[in-house]
Write a protein that holds these residues in place. Structure first.
Motif, PDB file in Angstrom:
ATOM      1  N   PHE A 158       0.833  -1.198   0.000  1.00  0.00           N
ATOM      2  CA  PHE A 158       0.000   0.000   0.000  1.00  0.00           C
ATOM      3  C   PHE A 158       0.874   1.258   0.000  1.00  0.00           C
ATOM      4  O   PHE A 158       0.608   2.209  -0.744  1.00  0.00           O
ATOM      5  N   ASP A 159       1.933   1.250   0.829  1.00  0.00           N
ATOM      6  CA  ASP A 159       2.851   2.394   0.865  1.00  0.00           C
ATOM      7  C   ASP A 159       3.503   2.603  -0.500  1.00  0.00           C
ATOM      8  O   ASP A 159       3.611   3.733  -0.986  1.00  0.00           O
ATOM      9  N   SER A 160       3.907   1.508  -1.129  1.00  0.00           N
ATOM     10  CA  SER A 160       4.516   1.580  -2.452  1.00  0.00           C
ATOM     11  C   SER A 160       3.524   2.149  -3.466  1.00  0.00           C
ATOM     12  O   SER A 160       3.876   2.997  -4.301  1.00  0.00           O
ATOM     13  N   PHE A 161       2.291   1.704  -3.395  1.00  0.00           N
ATOM     14  CA  PHE A 161       1.248   2.188  -4.292  1.00  0.00           C
ATOM     15  C   PHE A 161       1.030   3.692  -4.089  1.00  0.00           C
ATOM     16  O   PHE A 161       0.920   4.445  -5.057  1.00  0.00           O
ATOM     17  N   CYS A 162       0.992   4.117  -2.821  1.00  0.00           N
ATOM     18  CA  CYS A 162       0.775   5.554  -2.531  1.00  0.00           C
ATOM     19  C   CYS A 162       1.921   6.395  -3.098  1.00  0.00           C
ATOM     20  O   CYS A 162       1.675   7.452  -3.695  1.00  0.00           O
ATOM     21  N   LYS A 163       3.165   5.924  -2.926  1.00  0.00           N
ATOM     22  CA  LYS A 163       4.311   6.668  -3.460  1.00  0.00           C
ATOM     23  C   LYS A 163       4.235   6.743  -4.986  1.00  0.00           C
ATOM     24  O   LYS A 163       4.538   7.763  -5.587  1.00  0.00           O
ATOM     25  N   GLN A 164       3.819   5.639  -5.582  1.00  0.00           N
ATOM     26  CA  GLN A 164       3.719   5.590  -7.046  1.00  0.00           C
ATOM     27  C   GLN A 164       2.645   6.567  -7.519  1.00  0.00           C
ATOM     28  O   GLN A 164       2.835   7.285  -8.525  1.00  0.00           O
ATOM     29  N   MET A 165       1.536   6.622  -6.810  1.00  0.00           N
ATOM     30  CA  MET A 165       0.450   7.525  -7.197  1.00  0.00           C
ATOM     31  C   MET A 165       0.857   8.996  -6.986  1.00  0.00           C
ATOM     32  O   MET A 165       0.490   9.862  -7.778  1.00  0.00           O
ATOM     33  N   GLN A 166       1.617   9.281  -5.941  1.00  0.00           N
ATOM     34  CA  GLN A 166       2.085  10.644  -5.697  1.00  0.00           C
ATOM     35  C   GLN A 166       3.059  11.066  -6.790  1.00  0.00           C
ATOM     36  O   GLN A 166       3.018  12.201  -7.249  1.00  0.00           O
ATOM     37  N   GLY A 167       3.907  10.140  -7.219  1.00  0.00           N
ATOM     38  CA  GLY A 167       4.887  10.448  -8.263  1.00  0.00           C
ATOM     39  C   GLY A 167       4.232  10.723  -9.600  1.00  0.00           C
ATOM     40  O   GLY A 167       4.641  11.608 -10.343  1.00  0.00           O
ATOM     41  N   SER A 168       3.179  10.014  -9.944  1.00  0.00           N
ATOM     42  CA  SER A 168       2.530  10.190 -11.238  1.00  0.00           C
ATOM     43  C   SER A 168       1.539  11.363 -11.201  1.00  0.00           C
ATOM     44  O   SER A 168       1.132  11.852 -12.241  1.00  0.00           O
ATOM     45  N   GLY A 169       1.167  11.819 -10.018  1.00  0.00           N
ATOM     46  CA  GLY A 169       0.202  12.906  -9.901  1.00  0.00           C
ATOM     47  C   GLY A 169       0.812  14.294  -9.984  1.00  0.00           C
ATOM     48  O   GLY A 169       0.116  15.280 -10.079  1.00  0.00           O
ATOM     49  N   GLU A 170       2.147  14.374  -9.936  1.00  0.00           N
ATOM     50  CA  GLU A 170       2.800  15.687  -9.925  1.00  0.00           C
ATOM     51  C   GLU A 170       2.837  16.322 -11.281  1.00  0.00           C
ATOM     52  O   GLU A 170       2.829  15.829 -12.301  1.00  0.00           O
TER      53      GLU A 170
END
Length: 68
Positions: free
Chosen positions: A56-68
């Protein structure tokens, strides 16, 4: 009326000590097995919860990276 002596139930013969000891051993082994299985289930549950949190943490980081 019954000729066999009425409604009295026959008492079962007392078990031999060896049979009683064997039954106690089986019950003890069954109890130990249940305790070990429960401990294994709790350990597996803890590991799976940690893995799920990591993913879940990995998914959140991935989503934050693609949302910028």
């Amino acid at each position: 009326m019954e000729p066999s002596g009425g409604g009295r139930k026959e008492r079962p013969k007392p078990r031999e000590p060896a049979a009683r000891l064997e039954k106690a051993k089986q019950k003890s082994a069954q109890t130990e097995l249940k305790q070990r299985q429960r401990a294994e289930i709790y350990a597996l549950n803890r590991v799976m919860t940690e893995l799920e949190q990591q993913q879940f943490d990995s998914f959140c980081k991935q989503m934050q990276g693609s949302g910028e």
